[in-house]
Design an enzyme around this catalytic site. Structure first.
Site, PDB file in Angstrom:
ATOM      1  N   GLU A 146       0.834  -1.209   0.000  1.00 27.16           N
ATOM      2  CA  GLU A 146       0.000   0.000   0.000  1.00 27.16           C
ATOM      3  C   GLU A 146       0.865   1.255   0.000  1.00 27.16           C
ATOM      4  O   GLU A 146       0.557   2.236  -0.685  1.00 27.16           O
ATOM      5  CB  GLU A 146      -0.938  -0.038   1.218  1.00 27.16           C
ATOM      6  CG  GLU A 146      -1.967  -1.163   1.091  1.00 27.16           C
ATOM      7  CD  GLU A 146      -2.827  -1.328   2.327  1.00 27.16           C
ATOM      8  OE1 GLU A 146      -2.251  -1.587   3.411  1.00 27.16           O
ATOM      9  OE2 GLU A 146      -4.054  -1.206   2.223  1.00 27.16           O
ATOM     10  N   GLU A 182      -3.843  -9.487   4.013  1.00 27.14           N
ATOM     11  CA  GLU A 182      -4.628  -9.145   5.201  1.00 27.14           C
ATOM     12  C   GLU A 182      -5.785 -10.110   5.442  1.00 27.14           C
ATOM     13  O   GLU A 182      -6.150 -10.393   6.578  1.00 27.14           O
ATOM     14  CB  GLU A 182      -5.170  -7.707   5.085  1.00 27.14           C
ATOM     15  CG  GLU A 182      -4.120  -6.618   5.235  1.00 27.14           C
ATOM     16  CD  GLU A 182      -3.357  -6.295   3.967  1.00 27.14           C
ATOM     17  OE1 GLU A 182      -3.458  -7.065   2.984  1.00 27.14           O
ATOM     18  OE2 GLU A 182      -2.658  -5.265   3.944  1.00 27.14           O
TER      19      GLU A 182
HETATM   20  N1  3HC Z   1       4.930  -7.152  11.246  1.00 26.79           N
HETATM   21  C1  3HC Z   1       5.787  -7.508  12.219  1.00 26.79           C
HETATM   22  N2  3HC Z   1       6.458  -8.668  12.260  1.00 26.79           N
HETATM   23  C2  3HC Z   1       6.261  -9.488  11.231  1.00 26.79           C
HETATM   24  C3  3HC Z   1       5.397  -9.191  10.166  1.00 26.79           C
HETATM   25  C4  3HC Z   1       4.719  -7.950  10.189  1.00 26.79           C
HETATM   26  N3  3HC Z   1       3.886  -7.556   9.231  1.00 26.79           N
HETATM   27  N4  3HC Z   1       5.401 -10.208   9.310  1.00 26.79           N
HETATM   28  C5  3HC Z   1       6.254 -11.125   9.812  1.00 26.79           C
HETATM   29  N5  3HC Z   1       6.752 -10.688  10.972  1.00 26.79           N
HETATM   30  C6  3HC Z   1       7.729 -11.366  11.829  1.00 26.79           C
HETATM   31  C7  3HC Z   1       7.273 -12.722  12.304  1.00 26.79           C
HETATM   32  O1  3HC Z   1       6.443 -12.594  13.439  1.00 26.79           O
HETATM   33  C8  3HC Z   1       8.589 -13.412  12.585  1.00 26.79           C
HETATM   34  O2  3HC Z   1       9.065 -12.914  13.806  1.00 26.79           O
HETATM   35  P1  3HC Z   1       9.942 -13.823  14.767  1.00 26.79           P
HETATM   36  O3  3HC Z   1      11.168 -14.175  14.012  1.00 26.79           O
HETATM   37  O4  3HC Z   1      10.157 -12.966  15.941  1.00 26.79           O
HETATM   38  O5  3HC Z   1       9.080 -15.022  15.043  1.00 26.79           O
HETATM   39  C9  3HC Z   1       9.509 -12.852  11.510  1.00 26.79           C
HETATM   40  O6  3HC Z   1       8.868 -11.659  11.018  1.00 26.79           O
HETATM   41  C10 3HC Z   1       9.751 -13.781  10.359  1.00 26.79           C
HETATM   42  O7  3HC Z   1       8.495 -14.234   9.895  1.00 26.79           O
HETATM   43  P2  3HC Z   1       8.356 -15.642   9.184  1.00 26.79           P
HETATM   44  O8  3HC Z   1       8.857 -16.714  10.077  1.00 26.79           O
HETATM   45  O9  3HC Z   1       6.957 -15.733   8.690  1.00 26.79           O
HETATM   46  O10 3HC Z   1       9.401 -15.471   7.992  1.00 26.79           O
HETATM   47  P3  3HC Z   1       9.281 -15.747   6.469  1.00 26.79           P
HETATM   48  O11 3HC Z   1      10.524 -15.209   5.876  1.00 26.79           O
HETATM   49  O12 3HC Z   1       8.894 -17.161   6.249  1.00 26.79           O
HETATM   50  O13 3HC Z   1       8.039 -14.871   5.922  1.00 26.79           O
HETATM   51  C11 3HC Z   1       6.675 -12.949   5.559  1.00 26.79           C
HETATM   52  C12 3HC Z   1       8.063 -13.477   5.951  1.00 26.79           C
HETATM   53  C13 3HC Z   1       6.357 -13.359   4.128  1.00 26.79           C
HETATM   54  C14 3HC Z   1       6.666 -11.452   5.688  1.00 26.79           C
HETATM   55  C15 3HC Z   1       5.615 -13.602   6.477  1.00 26.79           C
HETATM   56  O14 3HC Z   1       6.021 -13.426   7.800  1.00 26.79           O
HETATM   57  C16 3HC Z   1       4.243 -13.044   6.344  1.00 26.79           C
HETATM   58  O15 3HC Z   1       3.472 -13.478   5.509  1.00 26.79           O
HETATM   59  N6  3HC Z   1       3.885 -12.087   7.212  1.00 26.79           N
HETATM   60  C17 3HC Z   1       2.559 -11.582   7.309  1.00 26.79           C
HETATM   61  C18 3HC Z   1       2.460 -10.413   6.438  1.00 26.79           C
HETATM   62  C19 3HC Z   1       1.115  -9.774   6.626  1.00 26.79           C
HETATM   63  O16 3HC Z   1       0.137 -10.399   6.968  1.00 26.79           O
HETATM   64  N7  3HC Z   1       1.095  -8.478   6.361  1.00 26.79           N
HETATM   65  C20 3HC Z   1      -0.087  -7.748   6.454  1.00 26.79           C
HETATM   66  C21 3HC Z   1      -0.104  -7.087   7.728  1.00 26.79           C
HETATM   67  S1  3HC Z   1      -1.646  -6.309   7.967  1.00 26.79           S
HETATM   68  C22 3HC Z   1      -1.506  -4.857   7.161  1.00 26.79           C
HETATM   69  O17 3HC Z   1      -0.541  -4.580   6.497  1.00 26.79           O
HETATM   70  C23 3HC Z   1      -2.673  -3.979   7.421  1.00 26.79           C
HETATM   71  C24 3HC Z   1      -2.718  -2.872   6.472  1.00 26.79           C
HETATM   72  O18 3HC Z   1      -3.448  -3.240   5.336  1.00 26.79           O
HETATM   73  C25 3HC Z   1      -3.374  -1.669   7.096  1.00 26.79           C
END
Ligand code: 3HC
Ligand code: NAI
Length: 698
Positions: free
Chosen positions: A105, A125
């Site tokens: 975004e 999301e």
């Molecule tokens: N914020 C903070 N921490 C995050 C994060 C985020 N968005 N996404 C991942 N992390 C953290 C995890 O908790 C993990 O922390 P840890 O090592 O302390 O356990 C670390 O990053 C690594 O995560 P993964 O083990 O999942 O590592 P990968 O490399 O396999 O994957 C990733 C990385 C693809 C970014 C995956 O973590 C993922 O899919 N994350 C979720 C992303 C997500 O859902 N984003 C949307 C957030 S909501 C949003 O943006 C709202 C907006 O629209 C207003």
């Protein structure tokens, strides 16, 4: 520092820097907005590049901030994006590795976007029960086209940058840059530095030639596929608003839906599950940098139901496997089953011929222990009999090379006892796979009293490599999952005695969201498995009461689908569960023998008795230290037992109900003379938390 600022010639480079994935937390947002301000005020700067440090452009909003005041503190994500978009100098997003959620975004608020090939781009999301809340539903359809944007938003799945760049008419990416991304992005920024007006995604139109029909179709599909999740439908509505409304109005609709979804129990549960999965991989007394043992070769003892499935996990990950059996017929049968499983995958289009050949080439069979001595890991999956396990582990102790990890797939036996059959208990561990082992996500990693830390760390890392969700369990009968399910099954039996039919119980649990109710599950897994365990219990714990209905069923030879009859009838070759008159008569007769007059039992009572039975036993498991955390128990149930994802697992669900209410309900159940009053005494931890007004998972 959560975003760095540097100058390259006439270009300011702002680098998001908030490990591990540059989540857009408050400090990062603030530093980014300040960077824009500084660049705008510096006459020497002609353009700005925003990129991300380390292994991501950005993983999106910092989900650790959700629910805290920091998430909304200014600049919030919306105001940061608005600030970037209104910058009077061109802003270029230089995207690499991962660009998700709020990260995408933010990029869409930039005037231009360039990306490295292979970047995973997503609006995930929806997987957290939300919709993109910082303009994603409004800008992505404008930049990429309505249909591909809707697919991305509703599925939450990542798409590679170079594929997105090929979408006809897209303006999501102006360039896919091979070579050094930052150099390329700075050069691109200089190319566009003097171009005006600055292109803004918000000024484009989101169009679809058949908008009305298209969105109606999307609504119907989404409703049919995700009836328990409100978020996907909200995603459709928000994208529809991008087409039918002005940008500002669409943004308002998106914001309202986001705020509403954030408060839903479904989103809370999905966010809990996201963190629970990551937490499960962490073991407080095993440092993350513990040196791992190299696992290049695996041996498996026993090529039956479990051995074959376990082998497939390693073959799929490119790790050679030697299967050891006692007799050639059993070995051939085991290898043939693996072959057939792969061939079925080929027929379904899930596996290519060449991959199949590669995998089978990694598999060897043997009848001789001499051929497995050099394996780095050996997993025993022989009959569930301590005498047989003893023979196998004594033999393994003789033949395996020093440092090899010796694992048992036992589901009920004492891993410490198994370790004592060897002179190297530090190398012994439990790896409890679930059936079918090549499909089920869950792997309970059973830590024995003597298991070395590096053995535990190695198995956890290997579990991740073979794509399992690993949860550590201490040693106890049934470990986390099966110990809890025993209480759940006991309650299901009592419900039959008191007046339920198997189908009523199953329906109630399936309506609650379980993939299958307890009786259909029993028929699938084989009712003889529980029978075998109960026979042991009758000797070990003569005071513990079970309903006899399940024993009577097994005495009739009704083991389930594999015998064509169980709690239900089955037609040959079919899996549809048909209510059985014979079984209902058996239950009736059993009730009469006990002198019980059946009563009408509500679905609510069925669900509460079964789920709270899990919760009470889960609380004991937690208090005894068998599970490290409540969220680990939830992961076991979400990934191994079909507990509904949107309820977050039994412990999270209990928190949603409120532990005070859970305890009050248990006290009521304890007064039922046909139930096991003693079991319903709330576990001390549960009673304590309820008293303090706390939950398991907060
Ligand atoms: N914020 C903070 N921490 C995050 C994060 C985020 N968005 N996404 C991942 N992390 C953290 C995890 O908790 C993990 O922390 P840890 O090592 O302390 O356990 C670390 O990053 C690594 O995560 P993964 O083990 O999942 O590592 P990968 O490399 O396999 O994957 C990733 C990385 C693809 C970014 C995956 O973590 C993922 O899919 N994350 C979720 C992303 C997500 O859902 N984003 C949307 C957030 S909501 C949003 O943006 C709202 C907006 O629209 C207003
Ligand atoms: P199975 O009966 O299908 O297979 C056992 C295999 O081991 C047979 O092929 C047998 O020939 C072989 N075997 C027996 N003794 C042996 C020995 N001394 N040396 C070499 N091979 C030997 O049993 P299943 O279901 O695969 O179970 C294996 C283990 O996995 C048990 O400990 C069981 O409790 C556990 N388990 C089973 C689950 C299931 O759903 N079936 C789920 C999780 C664990």
């Amino acid at each position: 520092m959560s975003a760095n600022y540097e100058v390259r010639g006439s270009v300011a480079v702002i680098t998001l820097n908030n490990p591990p994935v540059n989540g857009l937390g408050h400090a990062t947002r603030k530093a980014t907005a300040e960077g824009i301000e500084r660049a705008e005020n510096d006459p020497a700067i002609k353009a700005v590049v925003i990129t991300g440090a380390g292994k991501a452009f950005s993983g999106g909003a910092d989900i650790r901030e959700f629910g805290s005041p920091k998430a909304l503190a200014e600049p919030n994500l919306l105001s940061l994006i608005a600030r970037v978009e209104s910058c009077s100098k061109p802003v270029v997003a230089a995207i690499h590795s991962v660009c998700m959620g709020g990260g995408l975004e933010l990029a869409l608020g930039c005037h231009y976007r360039v990306a490295a090939p292979g970047t995973k781009v997503a609006l995930p999301e929806v997987k957290l029960g939300l919709l993109p809340g910082a303009g994603g539903t409004q800008r992505l359809p404008r930049a990429l086209g309505v249909e591909p944007a809707l697919n991305m938003i509703v599925s939450g799945e990542p798409v590679n940058s170079e594929l997105l760049a090929q979408v006809p008419g897209q303006v999501l990416f102006q360039k896919i840059l091979d070579g050094d991304l930052l150099d390329g992005a700075v050069a691109f920024a200089m190319e566009v530095a003097d171009k005006r007006p600055l292109p803004r995604v918000r000024d484009l139109k989101a169009q679809h030639p058949e908008a009305q029909g298209f969105f109606q179709f999307a609504r119907n599909t989404v409703q049919a596929m995700s009836k328990h999740f409100p978020a996907p439908l909200q995603c459709v509505e928000a994208v529809s608003a991008a087409v039918s409304q002005r940008f500002e109005d669409g943004m308002k609709a998106e914001r309202e839906a986001f705020a509403q979804l954030m408060l839903t129990p479904e989103s809370k549960a999905l966010r809990h599950a996201f963190f629970a999965e990551r937490a499960a991989a962490k073991i407080p007394d095993v440092p993350e940098d513990t040196p791992l043992r190299a696992i290049q070769k695996v041996a498996i003892i026993g090529a039956g139901t479990m051995g074959g499935g376990i082998a497939m996990n390693f073959l799929n990950a490119g790790i050679p496997v030697t299967l050891l059996e006692m007799k050639i017929e059993a070995l051939d049968r085991g290898i043939e089953t693996i072959r057939k499983n792969y061939e079925a995958q080929i027929r379904k289009g899930k596996l290519k011929e060449d991959k199949y050949a590669q995998r089978m080439a990694l598999l060897q069979g043997t009848l001789s222990y001499a051929e497995i001595g050099d394996a780095d890991l050996v997993i025993e999956a022989v009959f569930e009999d301590i005498g047989v396990k003893e023979q196998v582990f004594r033999r393994l102790d003789e033949v395996m090379k020093p440092g090899a990890i010796l694992a048992s797939n036992t589901s009920t036996l004492d891993v410490n006892k198994i370790a004592s059959f060897t002179k190297r208990p530090q190398d012994v561990i439990g790896t409890h796979f679930f059936s079918p082992a090549n499909v089920m996500k869950l792997l309970e990693v059973v830590r024995g009293a003597a298991t070395a830390k590096d053995v535990l760390a190695t198995v956890m890392a290997l579990g991740k490599k073979i794509r399992k969700t690993c949860v550590v369990s201490g040693v106890c009968d049934g470990f986390i999952g099966n110990r809890m399910i025993e209480q759940y099954s006991r309650q299901a039996g009592f419900l039959l005695e008191e007046g339920c039919t198997p189908q009523q119980v199953d329906k109630a649990m399936e309506r609650f969201g379980f993939a299958m109710g307890p009786f259909r599950m029993g028929d699938l897994a084989g009712n003889d498995v529980g029978w075998y365990i109960r026979k042991r219990r009758y000797i070990e714990k003569p005071d513990l009461r079970y309903s006899k209905t399940a024993d009577l069923l097994c005495e009739m030879g009704r083991y389930g689908q594999k015998t064509g009859a169980g709690w239900y009838d089955y037609q040959p070759g079919k899996r549809d569960a048909i209510p059985s008159r014979t079984v209902l008569e058996m239950i009736d007769m059993h009730r009469s023998a006990l002198g019980i007059t059946p009563r009408k039992i509500s679905d609510e009572e069925i669900v509460q008795r079964l789920v709270f039975a899990l919760v009470n036993e889960g609380a004991r498991i937690l208090e005894e230290g068998i599970a490290m955390r409540a969220s680990d128990i939830d992961m076991v149930y979400l990934t191994g037992y079909g507990f509904p994802l949107w309820r977050g697992g039994p412990m999270c669900y209990a928190d949603t109900v409120g532990l005070y209410n859970v305890v009050q309900t248990m006290k009521r159940f304890a007064r039922n003379p046909l139930d096991d009053g003693k079991f319903w005494e709330p576990a001390p931890l549960l009673a304590r938390l309820a008293e303090q007004g706390k939950g398991f998972t907060e």
